[in-house]
Enzyme design. Structure first.
Site, PDB file in Angstrom:
ATOM      1  N   ARG A   1       5.901  -1.165  49.213  1.00 41.69           N
ATOM      2  CA  ARG A   1       5.978  -2.633  49.227  1.00 41.69           C
ATOM      3  C   ARG A   1       4.661  -3.192  48.709  1.00 41.69           C
ATOM      4  NH1 ARG A   1      10.735  -5.124  49.122  1.00 41.69           N
ATOM      5  NH2 ARG A   1      12.236  -3.962  50.380  1.00 41.69           N
TER       6      ARG A   1
ATOM      7  N   CYS B   1      17.751   5.632  53.312  1.00 47.00           N
ATOM      8  CA  CYS B   1      16.536   5.330  52.561  1.00 47.00           C
ATOM      9  C   CYS B   1      16.307   3.832  52.558  1.00 47.00           C
ATOM     10  CB  CYS B   1      16.609   5.878  51.138  1.00 47.00           C
ATOM     11  SG  CYS B   1      17.479   4.824  49.961  1.00 47.00           S
TER      12      CYS B   1
ATOM     13  N   CYS C   1      22.203   2.691  40.727  1.00 47.29           N
ATOM     14  CA  CYS C   1      21.157   3.672  41.061  1.00 47.29           C
ATOM     15  C   CYS C   1      20.837   4.581  39.884  1.00 47.29           C
ATOM     16  CB  CYS C   1      21.584   4.518  42.244  1.00 47.29           C
ATOM     17  SG  CYS C   1      21.952   3.575  43.728  1.00 47.29           S
TER      18      CYS C   1
END
Ligand SMILES: [Zn+2]
Lengths: 137, 378
Positions: B16, B198, B80
């Site tokens: 992040r 995840c 993805c």
């Protein structure tokens, strides 16, 4: 009190003996799909017609959602899973009325119901279909 | 067809980064890959950028900021597998002779929490039928019913990937976790618990492909294959929400793997290292089955036998996988390629797989679509 509206048109109908889903049936390969589309998602043939299906099936997969997904307007927790409709074998991704994991099992007989999901700002109830364990609908 | 070499790789850490823009993340990865390939402006003739949530002209913004615009630039979205799709396109360009060198990169800043996806119609969101972890849960439940996979096996996968991630400075989570902690973590959607899933996050990855090897130890792209689901094959990575599941259909991952093995001239027994999609712990096991790393239905036994661990015949996700790295959608597939390039060069440090010479990368996602890439040292 305004009349209820479905969460989207052409998904389900009320019948005298309970609710039915509106599934498409392909004229070419004869397979059902849901929601109904004029084009068969399996073989691509045009001209599939919508027909009422259900109201009974068997529970194939299930879980319970406890955290509000983006855009969701109903209450928590709610049951979520896949029910395989009797006779035609169509597998439908669906809400489940039962939210206790211990009360759900593979192959469990299920019955289609229409339930109130939420209400619009003007108070109009919004309805969605769900499956309930047979005998509890 | 000409050979295709990986001549430069670069990563921005996955995690992040509230103070960094999406473009800034991409710039770091691209600069690192170009530096390693020892090229700059004029050194590549095409660029392909994978991103899902990036918005308009994501890749163009990165190249513009770096003074590298001018070449044909294509932004690729395939859930993805976006980065894998970008790599497959670039690889085909080089193999065919359309260009000599291509830049491939992927970047993402995922929203926090449960991911909103424009894949779903608004009414599905309103009715609660667009809950991504719930679909993962159904897939996990099906796997557990059909594959002798138990909750303890899901926990073991999470423990293993987190253990691998300890040695990856680019991973978001670098602490080992115990099976008890996984099994005691919050129930998200039965049977999946928080530490079996995840985390969507942020990051970037870049790869330079060329028809000639560069200065770094050479790594060749033997195959880069993309496939989408066959009609009716529901409950793979994501059900198309229409009708009967055709249980006899191969999944996108199985189709892509089959073609990739054939094109590369290798099979599962020839692999030395694998990076596969582990959006959740059950997906990790299902991916292994689909790629032929263990028998279909044998995923539970595979995990219990230590399958995929660093000391095993075929280590899986030495990078820590998405479970410890987190998943920045557009970057995750190329992150695997970067990891494999390091592994095949013998440059993976504390997480090096001994004598790794053939590697496979696998991603699968919304659509449903899958990408399988096979790389070889030398
Ligand atoms: Zn048809």
């Amino acid at each position: 009190m305004s009349d209820a509206r479905p969460v989207a048109p052409d998904l389900f109908v009320a019948a005298s003996d309970g609710a039915r889903l509106l599934a498409g049936r392909c004229r070419s390969c004869a397979r059902h799909h849901f929601p109904a589309s004029p084009v068969c998602p399996y073989c691509g043939a045009d001209g599939a017609a919508a027909e009422p299906v259900g109201p009974t099936g068997r529970l194939w997969l299930w879980t319970v959602v406890t955290t509000r997904p983006p855009g969701y307007r109903g209450t928590l927790p709610y049951g979520f899973g896949v029910v395989e409709l009797d006779r035609i074998g169509l597998r439908v991704v669906t809400r489940l009325t039962e939210t206790r994991l211990g009360h759900l099992h593979a192959g469990q007989p299920m019955r289609l119901v229409v339930e109130t999901l939420c209400a619009d700002d003007d108070g109009t109830p919004v309805e969605a279909w769900a499956f309930a364990p047979e005998g509890e609908a | 067809m000409r050979p295709v070499y990986v001549t430069g790789v670069g990563l921005h850490a996955f995690g992040r980064f509230p103070d960094a823009s999406l473009t800034a993340l991409g710039m770091v990865a691209v600069q690192r890959a170009l530096a390693e390939a020892a090229i700059g402006r004029g050194g590549f003739q095409a660029a392909f950028c994978g991103s899902v949530y990036g918005g308009v002209a994501t890749g163009h913004k990165v190249l513009t900021a770096l003074g590298l615009s001018g070449v044909p630039t294509v932004n690729v979205e395939a859930g993805c597998a976006s980065g894998g799709a970008a790599l497959a396109l670039a690889s085909a360009q080089i193999a065919s002779g359309a260009c000599d060198t291509a830049l491939v990169f992927g970047l993402e800043k995922m929203p926090r929490g449960m991911i909103r996806s424009s894949f779903f119609e608004p009414w599905r969101e309103e009715a609660g039928l667009a809950a991504t972890p719930a679909y993962f849960a159904l897939r996990a439940q099906r796997l557990m019913r059909e594959s002798d996979v138990r909750a303890e096996d899901l926990a073991a996968v999470s423990v293993q990937n987190h253990l691998h991630g300890v040695h990856n400075p680019y991973a978001m989570y670098r602490k080992p976790i115990g099976a008890e902690a996984v099994l005691a973590s919050a129930l998200v959607c039965d049977p999946l618990r928080l530490l079996m899933l995840c985390a969507p996050n942020e990051g970037a990855a870049a790869v330079v492909l060329s028809s000639r090897p560069g200065d770094a130890p050479p790594v060749r792209v033997l195959a880069a294959v993309l496939r989408s689901h066959l009609p009716g094959s529901v409950l793979g990575e994501h059900t198309p929400l229409a009708g009967l599941a055709d249980d006899a259909s191969p999944t996108p991952s199985e189709m892509a793997a089959c073609v990739a093995y054939e094109a590369a001239g290798v099979g599962p027994a020839d692999l030395h290292v694998v990076e596969l999609q582990d959006t959740d712990a059950a997906r990790h096991i299902l991916s292994a089955e689909e790629l032929g790393l263990c028998p279909r239905g044998g995923g539970g036994a595979w995990v219990r036998g230590g399958g995929g661990s660093m000391g095993s015949r075929l280590p899986v996700n030495p990078s820590g996988g998405l479970l410890s790295k987190g998943e920045p959608l557009g970057a995750s597939a190329l992150g695997q390629i970067v990891e494999l390039a390091w592994q095949l060069r013998g440059a993976a440090g504390a997480r090096q797989v001994a004598d790794a010479r053939v590697g496979l990368a696998h991603t699968v996602g919304r659509g449903a679509n899958a990408c399988v890439v096979v790389l070889r040292a030398g």
